[in-house]
Design an enzyme around this catalytic site. Structure first.
Site, mmCIF file in Angstrom:
data_model
loop_
_atom_site.group_PDB
_atom_site.id
_atom_site.type_symbol
_atom_site.label_atom_id
_atom_site.label_comp_id
_atom_site.label_asym_id
_atom_site.label_seq_id
_atom_site.Cartn_x
_atom_site.Cartn_y
_atom_site.Cartn_z
ATOM 1 C CE1 TYR A 261 -3.894 1.641 -0.605
ATOM 2 C CE2 TYR A 261 -3.896 2.409 1.655
ATOM 3 C CZ TYR A 261 -4.458 2.405 0.394
ATOM 4 O OH TYR A 261 -5.567 3.174 0.133
ATOM 5 C CE1 TYR A 262 -0.403 4.565 -4.320
ATOM 6 C CE2 TYR A 262 -2.608 4.456 -3.382
ATOM 7 C CZ TYR A 262 -1.776 4.469 -4.481
ATOM 8 O OH TYR A 262 -2.318 4.383 -5.733
ATOM 9 C CB SER A 303 4.761 0.089 -6.831
ATOM 10 O OG SER A 303 4.347 0.890 -7.919
ATOM 11 C CG ASP A 304 -1.635 1.135 -4.791
ATOM 12 O OD1 ASP A 304 -2.201 1.345 -5.880
ATOM 13 O OD2 ASP A 304 -2.261 0.862 -3.754
ATOM 14 C CD1 TRP A 305 -2.643 3.488 -11.355
ATOM 15 C CD2 TRP A 305 -1.714 1.645 -10.566
ATOM 16 N NE1 TRP A 305 -2.823 2.485 -12.288
ATOM 17 C CE2 TRP A 305 -2.260 1.341 -11.831
ATOM 18 C CE3 TRP A 305 -1.054 0.629 -9.880
ATOM 19 C CZ2 TRP A 305 -2.179 0.089 -12.427
ATOM 20 C CZ3 TRP A 305 -0.978 -0.634 -10.456
ATOM 21 C CH2 TRP A 305 -1.530 -0.899 -11.700
#
Length: 597
Positions: A261-262, A303-305
Site C-alpha cells: 500500500y501507499y 507497486s501501487d499507482w
C-alpha cells in the site's frame, strides 16, 4: 521454434530463454503497468484518455509496455474486440510479447475510478464485505470462479485483487473491498478467492494480485493513504501480526503477485528493529526483509499507482504517493522502489527514466533481469504466449449469463444484515401487491413489484428508505470525491426526519455500509433497520419480503459513537467500546407467509 515458443517446455525454461533474447528496452517495458482506455466500438485509443496518459501505440510499440489496467468498457463484445486488436498490435514488437490486461474489481455496485468499476454486462454480486457477511469459503470460491470466467471471456487475465486488508479502522474509506475485520476469516476467504481465480487444470486462469501488503486497514484517524493527509499507518494496539496473517496464508497458497500500500508505518518496531517511516513501496525492510525474506515470497511485487510522478488529470493534481521520500526526485524514488525489491511500477509509463538509470550504472541490468523474469514467468503460466486471443463472437454469451446474474442476485439478497426489527415487521407482507408504499432510494420499477407508490407518508401503509452510510464530501484532490471519508455520524436532522415519517406509517430503513456507520440516533426511529453491502434495490426488496431470506452477519462492528471510535486503536479488530452492533450481529426473520406466495 525457439525454446520460448515451445509449449512443451516448462514456463521456467521458456522465461529463461526469452530473457536472453530481449533488449534492455523490452525488459524495462515489462516493468511498467499503467492505465489504458478503449476507443469507441472496441477500437484502440490513439490519444490520451480521460486518465490514460498516452496513445496506445506509443506505450505498446514506443515504450515496449505490455501490462495495462483497463478502465471503462462498453460491452462484452467490444471489450473482446479491443483486446484482440491490442494483442495484434503487441505482435508487432520485436518478440511479440503478449499484453496482460488487468482490472480493479468489476463485479460489485461501487464505482470509484481509483479502486473499482461498475460493469453492467458482468454478473453483479455483493461487495467483498457482503461476502464476508456470509462467511462461506465455498461461496467466495464460486464468486471468484465467476469473476475468472467472465474476465477471461473478454481477455482480462489479471485481477488487481483480492483485498487481504482487515477493516479494523471504522472510518477507513476502503472497507467495502475487504472481507471483514477478523484475521482468520479474512485469511480463509482470501484463500478461497485465490482458488477461484486460479481455476482448474485446462481453464483460463486469472493472475491474482493480493493487496495491500502488509495490510492497509490501520490508517491513522481512518484517513486514506491515497492522499497526503492519510499517509500514516499506525499500530497503537500492537496488532501488526493480525494484519499480516491473510498475506501469510495467500503466499503459502501461491499468490501470483502482491501489491504494497501507499501508507508509511509510523512507530512500528519489529524484532527490536524500528521500521523506517517511508511508504511500503519504498520500504526495503518490509519488502526485502519481511516479504521476500521472512515470508519467502518470490512472485511479482507491483507497486501501487503513481509512487514516482505526480498525477495530473485535467485541472486536478494528486501528488506522487512518495510518503516519507517526498524530497527525492522521480529518478531517486524509482531507485528506492527497485532497491526495496519491487518488480513493477504501477500507474507509471516513464520507461526512459529507468533506462537512464541502467545506462548510467545506477541500477545494474542484472537487477532488471530478475524482475523481467518474474513478469515473463506469469505470462507463460497464464498461457498468453500460446494463445492470447479471445472469441469475440462468444464473449457476449459467456459473460453475465442468466445463471450467474441470478446467482449474484440471490447472494446479494442473502448478504443483507437485519440489524433491528422492532415489533417483527419483517418479512414485509405485501398484501398481494395492494400495499401503498412511500419510498426513497428505490426505483419505481422495484416499488411497483411490492405495491403502489405514493408521494406522501401519510397516504402509505409502509415507508421504505435506502440511505448511504454517512461521510463528509471532499473534492480538492483528484480521486478524493470518490472516497467516503470523515466522521461516521449522520446529519443531525436525519433522525428527526425519519421520526416524522415513522409517525405516519411503519418505517423500514436500509443503510448501504460501504464502511462502518454510527446508527445510534437512527435505530430507535425505525421499525426495522438493515445493513447492506452493494446490494441492488431488487435484491433488497426480495430480502425484506423473505422471498430470499437475509442471512448476513456483520463482518465489521458498528460503533456506538464517534467518541468510541476516536478512543479506539486503529489496528485492533473490534476495538471500539460497547459497539451498537458488534461484529457477527444479525437477526433472523420469519418465513414468507403462505398467502404471499
Amino acid at each position: 521454434m525457439d525454446p520460448f515458443e515451445d509449449p512443451r517446455r516448462s514456463p521456467e525454461e521458456r522465461a529463461d530463454d526469452l530473457l536472453t533474447r530481449l533488449s534492455l528496452e523490452e525488459k524495462v517495458g515489462l516493468m511498467f503497468h499503467t492505465v489504458i482506455e478503449t476507443g469507441p466500438e472496441g477500437t484502440l485509443l490513439e490519444r490520451p484518455g480521460a486518465i490514460s496518459k498516452s496513445a496506445t501505440s506509443e506505450v505498446v510499440l514506443g515504450r515496449r509496455m505490455n501490462h495495462f489496467n483497463i478502465h471503462g468498457l462498453e460491452s462484452a463484445e467490444t471489450a473482446a474486440r479491443w483486446h484482440n486488436r491490442l494483442q495484434e498490435l503487441a505482435e508487432q514488437t520485436p518478440h511479440g510479447i503478449p499484453v496482460t490486461v488487468s482490472t480493479d474489481p468489476r463485479h460489485g455496485g461501487a464505482q470509484n475510478a481509483g479502486t473499482s468499476w461498475v460493469t453492467s454486462f458482468f454478473s453483479l454480486w455483493p461487495e467483498p464485505l457482503g461476502l464476508g457477511a456470509l462467511a462461506d469459503p465455498e461461496l467466495v470460491e464460486e464468486w471468484a470462479e465467476t469473476v475468472r470466467r467472465e474476465y477471461a471471456a473478454v481477455g482480462i487475465r489479471a485481477g488487481l485483487h483480492p483485498v487481504a486488508d482487515l477493516a479494523t479502522e471504522p472510518r477507513w474509506a476502503r472497507q467495502r473491498e475487504c472481507f471483514g475485520q477478523d484475521p482468520e476469516l479474512v485469511a480463509e476467504l482470501v484463500r478461497a478467492a485465490l482458488a477461484g481465480l486460479r481455476g482448474r487444470d485446462g481453464e483460463a486462469a486469472v493472475q491474482s494480485t493480493v493487496k495491500h501488503f502488509p495490510g492497509a486497514g490501520p490508517q491513522k484517524d481512518g484517513e486514506d493513504a491515497h492522499f497526503p493527509y492519510g499517509r500514516d499507518q499506525i499500530y497503537p494496539g500492537g496488532r501488526f501480526e493480525d494484519h499480516l496473517l491473510p498475506f501469510r496464508v495467500a503466499i503459502a497458497d501461491g499468490a501470483d503477485a502482491i501489491m504494497p500500500y501507499y501508507g508509511r508505518p509510523v512507530g512500528l518496531t519489529r524484532d527490536g528493529e524500528e521500521i523506517e517511516a517511508v511508504g511500503f513501496g519504498f520500504n526495503r525492510q518490509v519488502l526485502t526483509g519481511l516479504l521476500r525474506g521472512e515470508l519467502g515470497f518470490d512472485g511479482v511485487i507491483v507497486s501501487d499507482w503513481e509512487l514516482v510522478n505526480d498525477n495530473h488529470v485535467g485541472d486536478q493534481v494528486l501528488p506522487a504517493r512518495a510518503w516519507g521520500v517526498e524530497e527525492l526526485t522521480p529518478a531517486e524514488r524509482m531507485r528506492r522502489i527497485l532497491e526495496a525489491w519491487a518488480d513493477q511500477f504501477g500507474g507509471e509509463e516513464c520507461t526512459e527514466l529507468l533506462l537512464d538509470l541502467v545506462r548510467e550504472g545506477a541500477i545494474p541490468e542484472q537487477r532488471i533481469d530478475e524482475s523481467a523474469r518474474r513478469l515473463l514467468l506469469v505470462k507463460f503460466r497464464l498461457g498468453l504466449f500460446d494463445d492470447p486471443y479471445v472469441d469475440e463472437s462468444a464473449a457476449a454469451a459467456e459473460v453475465g449469463t442468466e445463471v450467474s446474474r441470478r446467482r449474484g442476485h440471490e447472494v446479494q439478497a442473502r448478504s443483507v444484515v437485519v440489524l433491528h426489527d422492532d415489533g417483527e415487521v419483517l418479512p414485509l407482507r405485501t398484501s398481494g401487491g395492494r400495499l401503498r408504499i412511500y419510498a426513497e432510494g428505490l426505483p419505481d420499477e422495484v416499488v411497483t413489484t411490492l405495491g403502489e407508490p405514493v408521494a406522501d407518508p401519510a397516504d402509505a401503509d409502509v415507508a421504505l428508505l435506502r440511505l448511504g452510510a454517512p461521510f463528509q464530501p471532499r473534492d480538492d484532490l483528484f480521486l478524493e470525491s470518490w472516497f467516503h471519508q470523515g466522521d461516521l455520524e449522520p446529519t443531525p436532522g436525519l433522525a428527526h426526519r425519519l421520526a416524522r415519517i415513522r409517525a405516519a406509517c411503519p418505517l423500514i430503513v436500509d443503510i448501504d455500509l460501504d464502511r462502518a456507520a454510527v446508527l445510534t440516533t437512527i435505530a430507535p426511529v425505525c421499525d426495522a433497520l438493515t445493513g447492506s453491502f452493494g446490494v441492488s434495490a431488487a435484491a433488497w426488496a426480495e430480502a425484506i419480503t423473505g422471498v430470499i431470506p437475509p442471512q448476513g452477519r456483520l463482518p465489521i462492528e458498528l460503533p456506538r459513537s464517534m467518541a468510541a471510535v476516536r478512543a479506539s486503536h486503529e489496528d485492533v479488530p473490534g476495538g471500539t467500546e460497547d459497539p451498537l452492533y458488534p461484529c457477527g450481529h444479525g437477526l433472523e426473520i420469519g418465513p414468507v407467509p403462505d398467502h404471499e406466495g
